[in-house]
Design a protein around this motif. Structure first.
Motif, short mmCIF file in Angstrom:
data_model
loop_
_atom_site.label_atom_id
_atom_site.label_comp_id
_atom_site.label_asym_id
_atom_site.label_seq_id
_atom_site.Cartn_x
_atom_site.Cartn_y
_atom_site.Cartn_z
N ARG A 299 0.82 -1.23 0.00
CA ARG A 299 0.00 0.00 0.00
C ARG A 299 0.85 1.27 0.00
NH1 ARG A 299 -4.19 -2.51 -1.00
NH2 ARG A 299 -5.67 -3.25 0.51
N ALA A 300 2.14 1.16 0.24
CA ALA A 300 2.99 2.33 0.49
C ALA A 300 3.00 3.34 -0.65
CB ALA A 300 4.41 1.89 0.81
N ARG A 301 3.21 2.90 -1.88
CA ARG A 301 3.31 3.85 -2.99
C ARG A 301 2.00 4.61 -3.20
NH1 ARG A 301 6.86 7.18 -5.20
NH2 ARG A 301 5.73 8.16 -6.87
N GLU A 302 0.88 3.90 -3.13
CA GLU A 302 -0.41 4.57 -3.30
C GLU A 302 -0.65 5.58 -2.19
OE1 GLU A 302 -5.20 3.74 -3.53
OE2 GLU A 302 -3.84 2.03 -3.59
N ILE A 303 -0.34 5.22 -0.96
CA ILE A 303 -0.50 6.14 0.17
C ILE A 303 0.37 7.37 -0.03
CG2 ILE A 303 -0.12 6.45 2.65
CD1 ILE A 303 -0.91 3.44 2.94
N LEU A 304 1.61 7.16 -0.42
CA LEU A 304 2.54 8.27 -0.65
C LEU A 304 2.01 9.22 -1.72
CD1 LEU A 304 5.36 9.30 0.25
CD2 LEU A 304 6.29 8.03 -1.67
N GLU A 305 1.53 8.67 -2.82
CA GLU A 305 0.99 9.50 -3.91
C GLU A 305 -0.27 10.25 -3.48
OE1 GLU A 305 0.53 6.99 -7.33
OE2 GLU A 305 2.70 6.76 -7.56
N ARG A 306 -1.14 9.58 -2.73
CA ARG A 306 -2.36 10.24 -2.27
C ARG A 306 -2.06 11.38 -1.31
NH1 ARG A 306 -6.58 6.21 -2.57
NH2 ARG A 306 -8.10 7.52 -1.54
N ILE A 307 -1.04 11.19 -0.46
CA ILE A 307 -0.61 12.26 0.45
C ILE A 307 -0.14 13.47 -0.36
CG2 ILE A 307 1.24 12.94 2.04
CD1 ILE A 307 1.03 10.11 3.24
N GLY A 308 0.72 13.21 -1.33
CA GLY A 308 1.25 14.29 -2.16
C GLY A 308 0.17 15.04 -2.91
N ASP A 309 -0.78 14.30 -3.47
CA ASP A 309 -1.89 14.93 -4.20
C ASP A 309 -2.78 15.75 -3.27
OD1 ASP A 309 -0.98 13.77 -6.54
OD2 ASP A 309 -2.46 12.15 -6.53
N ALA A 310 -3.13 15.18 -2.13
CA ALA A 310 -4.05 15.85 -1.21
C ALA A 310 -3.45 17.13 -0.64
CB ALA A 310 -4.44 14.90 -0.07
N ALA A 311 -2.15 17.12 -0.39
CA ALA A 311 -1.49 18.28 0.21
C ALA A 311 -0.89 19.22 -0.82
CB ALA A 311 -0.41 17.82 1.18
N ASN A 312 -1.02 18.90 -2.10
CA ASN A 312 -0.49 19.74 -3.19
C ASN A 312 1.01 19.95 -3.10
OD1 ASN A 312 -3.15 20.21 -4.26
ND2 ASN A 312 -3.44 21.66 -2.60
N PHE A 313 1.74 18.91 -2.72
CA PHE A 313 3.19 19.04 -2.56
C PHE A 313 3.89 19.51 -3.84
CE2 PHE A 313 3.61 15.70 1.06
CZ PHE A 313 3.12 16.63 1.96
N ASP A 314 3.43 19.03 -4.98
CA ASP A 314 4.11 19.36 -6.23
C ASP A 314 3.59 20.62 -6.91
OD1 ASP A 314 5.92 17.25 -6.10
OD2 ASP A 314 4.50 15.86 -7.03
#
Length: 116
Positions: free
Chosen positions: A67-82
């Motif tokens: 689950r790690a990669r999906e969780i990491l990507e969802r965190i980045g998307d939700a917080a607008n990191f990029d």
């Protein structure tokens, strides 16, 4: 079972968003360390010695590798990191072993059974 530690260094205004996104993607818990300081490439602005940057939090998730990669990507998307400067970063680290996950294991096994 292989585990990953996801560490998110986030603006305190994004902490709840990050935790919600991680839980929606399969994280079974979170540890939050509040009111930490950090500095990126460009030092923060100050006024009379007081920092004007927002307070940061460290949010940690111990998750199964699947689950790690999906969780990491969802965190980045939700917080607008990029897309939004200064919101934070997140990364994952391999975990060799862990204890104390007895309350989370039934949920983890139930979620992973179809994938095994």
């Amino acid at each position: 079972m292989r585990l990953k530690l996801i560490v998110a260094l986030v603006s305190d205004r994004k902490t709840d968003v990050v935790v919600r996104a991680a839980r929606d993607a399969g994280a079974t818990g979170a540890t939050i360390v509040t009111s930490v300081r950090g500095e990126g490439l460009t030092p923060g602005k100050t006024f009379l010695g007081l920092e004007l940057e927002s307070i940061r939090d460290i949010v940690m998730f111990l998750v199964v590798e699947q689950r790690a990669r999906e969780i990491l990507e969802r965190i980045g998307d939700a917080a607008n990191f990029d897309s939004e400067r200064g919101t934070g970063i997140a990364f994952q680290i391999d975990v060799e072993d862990a204890v104390g996950m007895i309350t989370q294991l039934p949920t983890i096994y139930e979620e992973l059974t179809p994938e095994i």
